[in-house]
Scaffold this active site. Structure first.
Site, PDB file in Angstrom:
ATOM      1  N   ASP A   3      -0.646 -12.256 -30.662  1.00 35.29           N
ATOM      2  CA  ASP A   3       0.519 -12.997 -30.185  1.00 35.29           C
ATOM      3  C   ASP A   3       1.393 -12.127 -29.273  1.00 35.29           C
ATOM      4  O   ASP A   3       1.652 -10.956 -29.575  1.00 35.29           O
ATOM      5  CB  ASP A   3       1.351 -13.412 -31.415  1.00 35.29           C
ATOM      6  CG  ASP A   3       2.545 -14.267 -31.059  1.00 35.29           C
ATOM      7  OD1 ASP A   3       2.334 -15.433 -30.715  1.00 35.29           O
ATOM      8  OD2 ASP A   3       3.696 -13.768 -31.129  1.00 35.29           O
TER       9      ASP A   3
ATOM     10  N   GLU B 252      -3.088 -13.433 -26.227  1.00 33.71           N
ATOM     11  CA  GLU B 252      -2.229 -14.452 -25.616  1.00 33.71           C
ATOM     12  C   GLU B 252      -1.697 -13.850 -24.322  1.00 33.71           C
ATOM     13  O   GLU B 252      -0.694 -13.143 -24.322  1.00 33.71           O
ATOM     14  CB  GLU B 252      -1.064 -14.817 -26.544  1.00 33.71           C
ATOM     15  CG  GLU B 252      -0.300 -16.003 -25.988  1.00 33.71           C
ATOM     16  CD  GLU B 252       1.103 -16.187 -26.546  1.00 33.71           C
ATOM     17  OE1 GLU B 252       1.606 -17.310 -26.469  1.00 33.71           O
ATOM     18  OE2 GLU B 252       1.708 -15.205 -27.037  1.00 33.71           O
TER      19      GLU B 252
HETATM   20  C1  NOJ Z   1       3.680 -17.232 -28.960  1.00 36.16           C
HETATM   21  C2  NOJ Z   1       3.369 -18.253 -30.006  1.00 36.16           C
HETATM   22  O1  NOJ Z   1       2.261 -19.005 -29.595  1.00 36.16           O
HETATM   23  C3  NOJ Z   1       4.619 -19.096 -30.176  1.00 36.16           C
HETATM   24  O2  NOJ Z   1       4.373 -20.227 -30.963  1.00 36.16           O
HETATM   25  C4  NOJ Z   1       5.683 -18.212 -30.766  1.00 36.16           C
HETATM   26  O3  NOJ Z   1       6.892 -18.943 -30.833  1.00 36.16           O
HETATM   27  C5  NOJ Z   1       5.914 -16.961 -29.923  1.00 36.16           C
HETATM   28  N1  NOJ Z   1       4.700 -16.353 -29.477  1.00 36.16           N
HETATM   29  C6  NOJ Z   1       6.666 -15.931 -30.694  1.00 36.16           C
HETATM   30  O4  NOJ Z   1       5.864 -15.384 -31.701  1.00 36.16           O
END
Ligand code: NOJ
Length: 580
Positions: free
Chosen positions: A243, A305
């Site tokens: 993430d 991500e």
């Molecule tokens: C990306 C995640 O996909 C999202 O849902 C989240 O709010 C943020 N990162 C913070 O962790």
């Protein structure tokens, strides 16, 4: 949601075509993930086994047969660790346990075992950038300026409140005569700094206030986080989705991010995250993390991500042969680029670019942070037809494909209509410009019955979309022409057909504004034709000579066609053929 769709630009025309290198070689020794279909599960919303209205691990376990039938190779489970749920699990308070509302460690072990029996790999979400403010590390860190964890988060004294040229965001955040050290904004609105009286200091939070950023310049942080990662690797998980990795580091001088024109949903100036995103130090962490997962047997995988504006920046996340980083940074450009639209030219350009990376591409068009693709690419009238074309592009490209629960049945975005119903905090602060992410997180639609078969409780954490009367797994399995069976057919095809599995992509008829055509190379090439237009289109000339065989066709009329001569593609149709 706006903030996650910040990628825009288009890479210049890189002509590297690394993909061609492994074009026709039989990829028999490929790691399991190389041609995988990864299926993202939002655990709150997938299956509720205990009737409390919230999904759980046993609820995932109960539906593994459906995932096996669909042809899923791996599930990515969004965070299921203990959490106060300020950001529905992305605020973790213990990295080595299961949140009681999702079950127990024994449930997790059972789920993992049951998945493995069905050849489904298990990928966990790992949130390395921040913890919950309830995590013991933060509680200790916030308690004083001289505790053993005092430097585990990004703390700062702030600057005098009468400093010249404070931004409006800074001016609104003054405490005890101190303003935040710079103009940085939280992705979820407001200043990214929060005052803690006990320390008489601010801490930095890129996301919600309840998600303090860890200080990755402190080696103890890396040690602790890698320890948590080992915990799960030792338990047998097959990999991680990482993430928010691009924001692990911040500028040591905490310089102001330059302002860009316009304002965000919260009405604050847009910033160019020059000093708070994608600092080069992150690649060192990725290299060390890769070495860690590679030290385990069994082809563990790292998925990133990685919202990047162009393919060149995305390519950096793979690292090099000598110093590899992620096996699968996500290409989110095709699905979520600012100009993403249901358009042959858009898809051709982005698919072509997706091949121009050093490693295996990974395409994503749906996730838990963005309105569902059926709505983004639909026109309100031909949504399912268009969704079939998008699914065909995703599943017949050479990339690893990532889908999201509900996408294969055509679940739609059900955005709350009243602010008092919103659960995602950013939807409350951003209302009505940004209504948050609840719409793409509603309960999975298994049946046409009560609560769509998701839960026995009539009070589900988000309301069940009434369209479960027709959009649901049970009914769609029974309908040969359903979106679900279309996915199943294409997934089986990409697994079994050697050209679709490994073959390079050759793009043809590249000026055609209506029809996207590519050939997957191999001893028996496969031709993919996607009509993005609302009218019938002639099949481009000389694509394939002689008799053809249909491998998949979204329109019945195409199935009996014997040659491509004089053939035409119905509006919004997908056709996959090979020579007979
Ligand atoms: C990306 C995640 O996909 C999202 O849902 C989240 O709010 C943020 N990162 C913070 O962790």
């Amino acid at each position: 949601m706006g903030i996650f769709r910040r990628i825009a630009g288009v890479a210049g025309s890189l002509c590297l075509f690394w993909a061609a290198l492994d074009a026709t070689a039989a990829d028999t020794k490929a790691p399991w993930w190389k041609h995988a279909l990864v299926y993202e599960i939002y655990p709150r919303s997938f299956g509720d086994s205990n009737g409390d209205g919230v999904g759980d691990l046993n609820g995932i376990n109960a539906h593994l047969d459906d995932l096996e039938k669909l042809g899923v190779d791996a599930i990515w489970i969004a965070p299921m660790y203990p959490s106060p749920q300020a950001d529905f699990g992305y605020d973790i308070s213990d990295y080595q346990a299961i949140d009681p509302q999702y079950g127990t460690m024994a449930d997790f072990d059972r789920l993992q075992q049951a998945a493995k029996q069905r050849h489904i790999h298990v990928i966990l979400d790992m949130v390395m950038n921040h913890t919950s403010d309830h995590h013991a590390w933060f509680v200790e860190s916030a308690s004083s300026r001289n505790n053993p964890k005092s430097d585990w988060y990004v703390w700062n004294d702030g600057i005098p409140a009468d400093t010249a040229h404070l931004s409006a965001v800074q001016r609104r955040n003054i405490h005890d005569g101190k303003a935040p050290p710079n103009n940085w904004e939280s992705m979820f609105g407001g200043s990214a700094w929060q005052w803690v009286p006990a320390r008489q200091q601010f801490y930095y939070h890129r996301f919600y206030i309840q998600q303090p950023d860890l200080n990755w310049r402190n080696p103890d942080v890396e040690k602790a986080m890698f320890g948590a990662i080992r915990f799960w690797l030792d338990r047998g998980v097959d990999g991680f989705r990482l993430d928010a990795i691009s924001v692990l580091f911040e500028d040591t001088e905490l310089r102001n991010d330059p302002e860009r024109p316009g304002t965000n949903a919260q009405g604050e100036p847009n910033l160019n995250y020059l000093y708070s995103d994608k600092l080069p130090e992150v690649h060192g962490v990725m290299r060390r993390l890769r070495a860690l997962v590679d030290s385990y047997p069994g082809q563990r995988v790292l998925i990133g991500e990685t919202y990047e504006p162009n393919i060149k920046l995305l390519d950096e996340w793979y690292g090099t042969k000598e110093a590899p980083q992620l096996q699968l940074p996500m290409n989110l450009q095709l699905g979520f680029g600012w100009q993403a639209s249901f358009d042959a030219t858009w898809f051709r350009k982005r698919l072509q670019e997706s091949q121009q990376v050093h490693g295996q591409p990974l395409l994503v068009v749906d996730n838990h942070d963005n309105p569902r693709s059926i709505d983004r690419f639909g026109d309100g009238t031909h949504d399912v037809e268009r969704a079939k074309v998008v699914a065909a592009a995703l599943l017949t490209s050479r990339a690893v494909a990532l889908t999201y629960y509900g996408a294969p049945i055509g679940m739609t975005t059900a955005t709350p209509t009243r602010v008092e119903d919103v659960r995602d905090p950013v939807g409350v602060t951003g209302w009505p410009k940004d209504k948050g992410r609840d719409g793409e997180r509603t309960p999975m639609q298994w049946t046409s019955g009560a609560q769509a078969g998701f839960s026995t409780s009539p009070k589900t954490w988000l309301p069940v979309n009434p369209n479960h009367a027709t959009v649901n797994v049970e009914d769609e399995w029974k309908q040969p022409e359903s979106l679900l069976n279309w996915h199943r057919q294409l997934i089986a095809l990409r697994r079994d057909n050697p050209a679709l599995r490994d073959g390079a992509m050759t793009f043809l008829d590249n000026d055609n504004p209506n029809v996207l055509v590519y050939r997957r190379e191999g001893t028996r090439p496969v031709l993919v034709m996607l009509n993005f237009s609302g009218s019938a289109q002639p099949v481009p000339k000389r694509l394939m000579q002689g008799k053809i065989r249909t491998l998949a066709a979204s329109e019945d009329s195409l199935r009996e066609v014997a040659t491509l001569d004089e053939a035409s593609l119905p509006a919004y149709s997908a056709w996959v053929v090979t020579s007979d």
